[in-house]
Write a protein that holds these residues in place. Structure first.
Motif, mmCIF file in Angstrom:
data_model
loop_
_atom_site.group_PDB
_atom_site.id
_atom_site.type_symbol
_atom_site.label_atom_id
_atom_site.label_comp_id
_atom_site.label_asym_id
_atom_site.label_seq_id
_atom_site.Cartn_x
_atom_site.Cartn_y
_atom_site.Cartn_z
ATOM 1 N N GLY A 1 71.104 50.617 13.489
ATOM 2 C CA GLY A 1 71.018 51.993 13.023
ATOM 3 C C GLY A 1 72.195 52.852 13.413
ATOM 4 O O GLY A 1 72.365 53.957 12.889
ATOM 5 N N VAL A 2 73.025 52.369 14.335
ATOM 6 C CA VAL A 2 74.250 53.086 14.708
ATOM 7 C C VAL A 2 75.387 52.567 13.841
ATOM 8 O O VAL A 2 75.647 51.357 13.808
ATOM 9 C CB VAL A 2 74.582 52.884 16.202
ATOM 10 C CG1 VAL A 2 75.904 53.542 16.549
ATOM 11 C CG2 VAL A 2 73.465 53.448 17.077
ATOM 12 N N ALA A 3 76.044 53.452 13.121
ATOM 13 C CA ALA A 3 77.120 53.023 12.218
ATOM 14 C C ALA A 3 78.214 54.081 12.177
ATOM 15 O O ALA A 3 77.927 55.271 12.005
ATOM 16 C CB ALA A 3 76.578 52.785 10.810
ATOM 17 N N TYR A 4 79.452 53.656 12.366
ATOM 18 C CA TYR A 4 80.599 54.555 12.339
ATOM 19 C C TYR A 4 81.743 53.901 11.579
ATOM 20 O O TYR A 4 81.909 52.675 11.601
ATOM 21 C CB TYR A 4 81.100 54.857 13.761
ATOM 22 C CG TYR A 4 80.188 55.746 14.570
ATOM 23 C CD1 TYR A 4 80.283 57.128 14.490
ATOM 24 C CD2 TYR A 4 79.241 55.201 15.436
ATOM 25 C CE1 TYR A 4 79.461 57.951 15.249
ATOM 26 C CE2 TYR A 4 78.413 56.004 16.189
ATOM 27 C CZ TYR A 4 78.526 57.382 16.093
ATOM 28 O OH TYR A 4 77.706 58.196 16.849
ATOM 29 N N GLU A 5 82.540 54.737 10.931
ATOM 30 C CA GLU A 5 83.842 54.327 10.413
ATOM 31 C C GLU A 5 84.901 55.019 11.261
ATOM 32 O O GLU A 5 84.896 56.248 11.373
ATOM 33 C CB GLU A 5 84.028 54.733 8.955
ATOM 34 C CG GLU A 5 85.444 54.440 8.429
ATOM 35 C CD GLU A 5 85.721 55.094 7.087
ATOM 36 O OE1 GLU A 5 86.913 55.187 6.726
ATOM 37 O OE2 GLU A 5 84.769 55.534 6.417
#
Length: 320
Positions: free
Chosen positions: A33-37
């Motif tokens: 559930g943790v997502a970064y670009e």
């Protein structure tokens, strides 16, 4: 997915370039559930890493790609006292106007300060540069302690590990203290065990020369009392001026600032560990009123006590 844009400026340290990817990548790998670009952005012109060794780099994104970033990070870099490169000031002001959070690390704080966005706010930088930052930007309230300072949407910190501290603070804002803490332990546990021993040695050495360790413990046990510098000096058995000197040598800040830091830490503990209403949290932490707690809490964390509790204790019933 949140977009983290790193504003790459010439001469940045190599670890400032890689740390965001390390922190946010580790969090995403370990926590569903943790997502970064993480996006590298820069203006025109040649760029290179300054430390540990000069190395030219190519950056795939321009300043225009800061436009949809949720967070902009400004690392340290060479020549921070000079006017920022063309387009940088407008890009940072535009990001702030759109509601992006902006973090600056070490000498990168000078670049953020040049935009005027930190005027009237608290900020910090590496301890070698705090006096210069205060002199060049007198409208900024410079915190000499060098830990992460959050004031509204702006986060500033010292160099070296400051970039990691800022990233972990951002991660905590997005996904809670537990996620940030577990990510920190995943990255730093072996190092911090050694660092803790080193810090203990430093503390013992400072305590031997300053002699205020008993007073620090005494303060922590009496946060609920309306203590003055004269009260603290009386306990230490020294004058107020000597007390100020010893506190700055030991803690890097004045006695009132140190006391405020302890009270805010205590307030955060009570918000997370109890269901006490905000008015009671304020009293137990030593604030004169709930309004005073809210004002200082917001300046440090960028949020209110109620919102902090709701974010980090979603199952807690409303209180305060």
């Amino acid at each position: 997915m949140s977009v983290i844009a790193i504003l790459v400026l010439d001469g940045l340290p190599g670890h400032h370039l890689t740390t965001p990817g390390l922190v946010f990548g580790t969090a995403a790998r370990e926590h569903p559930g943790v997502a970064y670009e993480v996006r590298l952005c820069a203006g025109p012109g040649p760029l290179g890493i300054g430390l540990p060794a000069p190395l030219p780099i190519a950056v795939p994104h321009g300043l225009e790609d800061l436009a949809d970033a949720d967070v902009v990070l400004v690392p340290g870099h060479d020549g921070p006292r000079a006017q920022p490169p063309p387009g940088v000031v407008d890009a940072l002001r535009g990001a702030a106007a759109r509601g992006a959070r902006i973090g600056a690390v070490g000498t990168g704080v000078f670049t953020l300060a040049a935009t005027g966005l930190l005027d009237g706010r608290r900020a910090t930088t590496g301890w070698r540069h705090t006096e210069e930052l205060a002199r060049l930007h007198p409208r900024i309230e410079v915190d000499p302690a060098g830990s992460v300072v959050t004031d509204g949407p702006f986060l500033t910190s010292a160099g070296i590990f400051g970039g990691m501290d800022v990233c972990l603070r951002l991660l905590a804002q997005d996904h809670g203290e537990r996620t940030a803490g577990e990510t920190s332990r995943e990255l730093l546990t072996p190092l911090l065990r050694h660092a803790d021993r080193v810090q203990e040695d430093i503390d013992r050495e400072r305590a031997g020369s300053a002699g205020i360790e008993p007073t620090l413990r005494w303060l922590k046990a009496r946060l609920h009392l309306p203590l003055t510098p004269a009260d603290i000096a009386a306990h230490a058995g020294i004058s107020v001026s000597s007390l100020n000197r010893r506190f700055r040598a030991r803690a890097g800040v004045s006695p009132p600032r140190y006391l405020l830091r302890l009270r805010l830490d205590r307030a955060r503990e009570l918000l997370l560990d109890t269901d006490e209403p905000v008015e009671r949290v304020a009293a137990l932490s030593g604030f004169t009123s709930a309004a005073s707690l809210r004002r200082h809490f917001s300046r440090q964390t960028g949020t209110t006590p109620r919102a902090y509790r709701a974010r980090h204790r979603p199952a807690t019933s409303p209180a305060g």
